[in-house]
Design a protein around this motif. Sequence first.
Motif, PDB file in Angstrom:
ATOM      1  N   VAL A 147       0.856  -1.186   0.000  1.00  0.00           N
ATOM      2  CA  VAL A 147       0.000   0.000   0.000  1.00  0.00           C
ATOM      3  C   VAL A 147       0.894   1.238   0.000  1.00  0.00           C
ATOM      4  O   VAL A 147       1.554   1.544   0.992  1.00  0.00           O
ATOM      5  CB  VAL A 147      -0.939   0.013   1.221  1.00  0.00           C
ATOM      6  CG1 VAL A 147      -1.890   1.219   1.142  1.00  0.00           C
ATOM      7  CG2 VAL A 147      -1.741  -1.286   1.298  1.00  0.00           C
ATOM      8  N   GLY A 148       0.937   1.906  -1.139  1.00  0.00           N
ATOM      9  CA  GLY A 148       1.797   3.077  -1.287  1.00  0.00           C
ATOM     10  C   GLY A 148       2.928   2.801  -2.257  1.00  0.00           C
ATOM     11  O   GLY A 148       3.696   1.848  -2.077  1.00  0.00           O
ATOM     12  N   ALA A 149       3.037   3.646  -3.290  1.00  0.00           N
ATOM     13  CA  ALA A 149       4.052   3.438  -4.337  1.00  0.00           C
ATOM     14  C   ALA A 149       5.136   4.494  -4.283  1.00  0.00           C
ATOM     15  O   ALA A 149       5.673   4.913  -5.305  1.00  0.00           O
ATOM     16  CB  ALA A 149       3.391   3.431  -5.719  1.00  0.00           C
ATOM     17  N   GLY A 150       5.486   4.940  -3.063  1.00  0.00           N
ATOM     18  CA  GLY A 150       6.621   5.821  -2.887  1.00  0.00           C
ATOM     19  C   GLY A 150       7.908   5.008  -2.885  1.00  0.00           C
ATOM     20  O   GLY A 150       7.906   3.811  -3.210  1.00  0.00           O
ATOM     21  N   PRO A 151       9.039   5.618  -2.515  1.00  0.00           N
ATOM     22  CA  PRO A 151      10.316   4.897  -2.578  1.00  0.00           C
ATOM     23  C   PRO A 151      10.354   3.640  -1.707  1.00  0.00           C
ATOM     24  O   PRO A 151      10.937   2.634  -2.116  1.00  0.00           O
ATOM     25  CB  PRO A 151      11.340   5.942  -2.118  1.00  0.00           C
ATOM     26  CG  PRO A 151      10.541   7.021  -1.451  1.00  0.00           C
ATOM     27  CD  PRO A 151       9.216   7.023  -2.124  1.00  0.00           C
TER      28      PRO A 151
ATOM     29  N   ARG B  61      -0.366   7.990 -10.420  1.00  0.00           N
ATOM     30  CA  ARG B  61       0.930   7.487 -10.883  1.00  0.00           C
ATOM     31  C   ARG B  61       1.721   6.958  -9.691  1.00  0.00           C
ATOM     32  O   ARG B  61       1.481   7.357  -8.552  1.00  0.00           O
ATOM     33  CB  ARG B  61       1.753   8.584 -11.560  1.00  0.00           C
ATOM     34  CG  ARG B  61       1.097   9.226 -12.758  1.00  0.00           C
ATOM     35  CD  ARG B  61       1.841  10.490 -13.188  1.00  0.00           C
ATOM     36  NE  ARG B  61       1.083  11.222 -14.185  1.00  0.00           N
ATOM     37  CZ  ARG B  61       1.196  11.031 -15.488  1.00  0.00           C
ATOM     38  NH1 ARG B  61       2.077  10.151 -15.954  1.00  0.00           N
ATOM     39  NH2 ARG B  61       0.465  11.724 -16.343  1.00  0.00           N
ATOM     40  N   ALA B  62       2.691   6.114  -9.988  1.00  0.00           N
ATOM     41  CA  ALA B  62       3.582   5.602  -8.949  1.00  0.00           C
ATOM     42  C   ALA B  62       4.701   6.600  -8.677  1.00  0.00           C
ATOM     43  O   ALA B  62       5.016   7.457  -9.501  1.00  0.00           O
ATOM     44  CB  ALA B  62       4.169   4.259  -9.372  1.00  0.00           C
ATOM     45  N   GLY B  63       5.298   6.474  -7.505  1.00  0.00           N
ATOM     46  CA  GLY B  63       6.453   7.297  -7.165  1.00  0.00           C
ATOM     47  C   GLY B  63       6.328   8.003  -5.832  1.00  0.00           C
ATOM     48  O   GLY B  63       7.327   8.324  -5.205  1.00  0.00           O
ATOM     49  N   GLY B  64       5.093   8.274  -5.395  1.00  0.00           N
ATOM     50  CA  GLY B  64       4.947   9.000  -4.135  1.00  0.00           C
ATOM     51  C   GLY B  64       5.629  10.350  -4.219  1.00  0.00           C
ATOM     52  O   GLY B  64       5.444  11.098  -5.186  1.00  0.00           O
ATOM     53  N   LEU B  65       6.448  10.664  -3.232  1.00  0.00           N
ATOM     54  CA  LEU B  65       7.142  11.965  -3.240  1.00  0.00           C
ATOM     55  C   LEU B  65       8.143  12.056  -4.385  1.00  0.00           C
ATOM     56  O   LEU B  65       8.490  13.153  -4.826  1.00  0.00           O
ATOM     57  CB  LEU B  65       7.818  12.218  -1.901  1.00  0.00           C
ATOM     58  CG  LEU B  65       8.960  11.319  -1.427  1.00  0.00           C
ATOM     59  CD1 LEU B  65      10.296  11.762  -1.995  1.00  0.00           C
ATOM     60  CD2 LEU B  65       9.041  11.345   0.094  1.00  0.00           C
TER      61      LEU B  65
ATOM     62  N   LYS C 157      10.167  11.469 -16.040  1.00  0.00           N
ATOM     63  CA  LYS C 157      10.380  10.372 -16.990  1.00  0.00           C
ATOM     64  C   LYS C 157      11.315   9.318 -16.401  1.00  0.00           C
ATOM     65  O   LYS C 157      11.236   8.139 -16.766  1.00  0.00           O
ATOM     66  CB  LYS C 157      10.947  10.916 -18.304  1.00  0.00           C
ATOM     67  CG  LYS C 157       9.953  11.755 -19.102  1.00  0.00           C
ATOM     68  CD  LYS C 157      10.554  12.218 -20.408  1.00  0.00           C
ATOM     69  CE  LYS C 157       9.546  13.035 -21.215  1.00  0.00           C
ATOM     70  NZ  LYS C 157      10.123  13.518 -22.497  1.00  0.00           N
ATOM     71  N   ILE C 158      12.194   9.743 -15.505  1.00  0.00           N
ATOM     72  CA  ILE C 158      13.112   8.807 -14.846  1.00  0.00           C
ATOM     73  C   ILE C 158      12.334   7.887 -13.912  1.00  0.00           C
ATOM     74  O   ILE C 158      12.583   6.673 -13.844  1.00  0.00           O
ATOM     75  CB  ILE C 158      14.203   9.570 -14.072  1.00  0.00           C
ATOM     76  CG1 ILE C 158      15.016  10.465 -15.015  1.00  0.00           C
ATOM     77  CG2 ILE C 158      15.112   8.607 -13.312  1.00  0.00           C
ATOM     78  CD1 ILE C 158      15.752   9.729 -16.109  1.00  0.00           C
ATOM     79  N   VAL C 159      11.367   8.458 -13.197  1.00  0.00           N
ATOM     80  CA  VAL C 159      10.520   7.650 -12.304  1.00  0.00           C
ATOM     81  C   VAL C 159       9.696   6.675 -13.131  1.00  0.00           C
ATOM     82  O   VAL C 159       9.617   5.478 -12.807  1.00  0.00           O
ATOM     83  CB  VAL C 159       9.603   8.557 -11.453  1.00  0.00           C
ATOM     84  CG1 VAL C 159       8.735   7.704 -10.522  1.00  0.00           C
ATOM     85  CG2 VAL C 159      10.419   9.557 -10.643  1.00  0.00           C
ATOM     86  N   GLN C 160       9.084   7.171 -14.191  1.00  0.00           N
ATOM     87  CA  GLN C 160       8.233   6.309 -15.021  1.00  0.00           C
ATOM     88  C   GLN C 160       9.040   5.206 -15.680  1.00  0.00           C
ATOM     89  O   GLN C 160       8.542   4.076 -15.851  1.00  0.00           O
ATOM     90  CB  GLN C 160       7.517   7.146 -16.077  1.00  0.00           C
ATOM     91  CG  GLN C 160       6.404   6.394 -16.797  1.00  0.00           C
ATOM     92  CD  GLN C 160       5.330   5.885 -15.855  1.00  0.00           C
ATOM     93  OE1 GLN C 160       4.811   6.637 -15.027  1.00  0.00           O
ATOM     94  NE2 GLN C 160       4.998   4.602 -15.968  1.00  0.00           N
ATOM     95  N   ARG C 161      10.275   5.497 -16.052  1.00  0.00           N
ATOM     96  CA  ARG C 161      11.147   4.477 -16.648  1.00  0.00           C
ATOM     97  C   ARG C 161      11.316   3.287 -15.708  1.00  0.00           C
ATOM     98  O   ARG C 161      11.225   2.129 -16.126  1.00  0.00           O
ATOM     99  CB  ARG C 161      12.506   5.092 -16.984  1.00  0.00           C
ATOM    100  CG  ARG C 161      13.503   4.140 -17.606  1.00  0.00           C
ATOM    101  CD  ARG C 161      14.825   4.846 -17.892  1.00  0.00           C
ATOM    102  NE  ARG C 161      15.504   5.277 -16.682  1.00  0.00           N
ATOM    103  CZ  ARG C 161      16.665   5.947 -16.673  1.00  0.00           C
ATOM    104  NH1 ARG C 161      17.248   6.282 -17.813  1.00  0.00           N
ATOM    105  NH2 ARG C 161      17.224   6.303 -15.531  1.00  0.00           N
TER     106      ARG C 161
ATOM    107  N   CYS D 298       2.824   4.148   3.274  1.00  0.00           N
ATOM    108  CA  CYS D 298       2.025   5.309   2.850  1.00  0.00           C
ATOM    109  C   CYS D 298       2.681   6.643   3.149  1.00  0.00           C
ATOM    110  O   CYS D 298       2.079   7.700   2.929  1.00  0.00           O
ATOM    111  CB  CYS D 298       0.655   5.265   3.517  1.00  0.00           C
ATOM    112  SG  CYS D 298      -0.251   3.748   3.191  1.00  0.00           S
ATOM    113  N   GLY D 299       3.908   6.642   3.666  1.00  0.00           N
ATOM    114  CA  GLY D 299       4.608   7.888   3.920  1.00  0.00           C
ATOM    115  C   GLY D 299       4.134   8.593   5.176  1.00  0.00           C
ATOM    116  O   GLY D 299       3.358   8.061   5.978  1.00  0.00           O
TER     117      GLY D 299
END
Length: 515
Positions: A161-165, A189-193, A206-210, A248-249
């Motif tokens: 649960v949560g797509a941050g780092p 989108r994924a990545g969180g912070l 684009k680096i996160v999405q890659r 979840c940060g």
Amino acid sequence: MGKDTGFLDYKRVENGNIPPLERIQNFKEFHPVLDDEKRREQAGRCMNCGVPMCQSAIKLAGMVTGCPLHNYIPEWNDALYKGQYDMAAWRLLKTSSFPEFTGRVCPALCEKACNCGNPVCNDGAVTIHDNELYIIEKAFASGYMKPEIPEVRSGKKVAVVGAGPAGLAVADWLNRRGHNVTVYEREDRAGGLLMYGIPNMKLDKKIVQRRVDLMKAEGVEFIFNADVGKSFSADELAKNYDAVALCCGAKKARPLSAKGVEDLCSENSGLMFAVDFLTQVTKSVVGLTEAQDKFSSDLVITNKNVELSLEKKGISVEGKDVIVLGGGDTGNDCTGTSIRLGCKSVTQIEMMPCPPVERAANNPWPQWPKVLKVDYGAEESIAKFGHDPRVYETTIKEVYTKDGKVCGVKTVEVEFKMIEGKRQLVEREGSEKDLPADLILVAAGFLGCEDYTAQAFNVELSSRNTVMTSSAEVYQTANEKIFTAGDMHRGQSLVVWAIAEGRECAKEIDKYLMK
């Protein structure tokens, strides 16, 4: 050790820096990299110390110095110097899940502990941070980074649960172990912070999405707009998965407590939490970038385009006097972002005293250096407005309003004093000042995680509003199926710590699943 005299032969040379007045014209990354030869020379400065403190992550005087991921820094510096790029990437990825993130946004705890940077050598630490980024970007460019799909699956299912780092690190590690991982993320989108909390000029999205695309190709499933505890049932996740990781940060922002705040209207009043402001700016930048990629490569994304996009959301910065409350990284990001959006002025208010320019006697190497740094936002403010935006030992005492909107602030100088045996923050009499303000961005830190997801899983919260486990080094909660990692577990911290926690949490989950 690549070159035994490297630390004597080569001086420290960092990646480039586009001049402030040039780079504020857009939201692009602004650190040109060195060429192959120069970067290999920088790797050759690494001395392969007998005790490589760069990878130690030891706590000294209450502060950590050295890499929390315990990266094999001397090994991949050696490989980089020798031009063994695949070997360097292999050793780097052994301990670091996402070096393309830390190579951009980490404050380089490793370099603060580097022996080349100690007062005796005094030649500057090895450029570990830049070397790391070079290695991973070389790996992507050469095709070394390709999907690695597990040959055998365990049959076990894990919900993250949560797509941050932290969540991404948990998912990546467990997927590589052969478990079936599904990541639930409340944003689109994924990545969180990494995606919405850090501006594009520090970390291109684009680096996160890659990386997310690579994880998808390796078998990780992502479900977006899934707000677990609200639109998605926590009970169903606990029932349908063998383990759940809560990542979840810590997004419960510390509010501004000042006279006059109660007079502000609820929306578009000129008072925003920094994380909400940065999120909306990044969404505008990402949306315009995708439109450029989809419809016209000739479309120029200007700061004015971003400002117009924000105005549709009720946010306007152009021509405004901006007050940023908070002197940390987030406050600095707000300063740099406001300048790009055409603010009339920006003032960054910090409650703590100004740090010394050089290490104090009670802050020796290799402790984390408590010294003044001029980050990119302050550097840009100096270039554009002619002065450092930061005002120390100051806070907002009152917010002036007109028709329910911010029209100014009263500040007051503050200091810490011992009163009846307690360290208390007190005002300095007669130090009040009035400042013009149209927009206040509150970057005063966070008060732990938002309660509802933790409550939905019936896990206990600490006094700091973090999910309770038996100790800081344990990631399993009192409910044996529920685990936690990252800021939700340790409180507000660095991206590198979130990744480190995610990896350690994943190891605990793997052990639990395979027992």
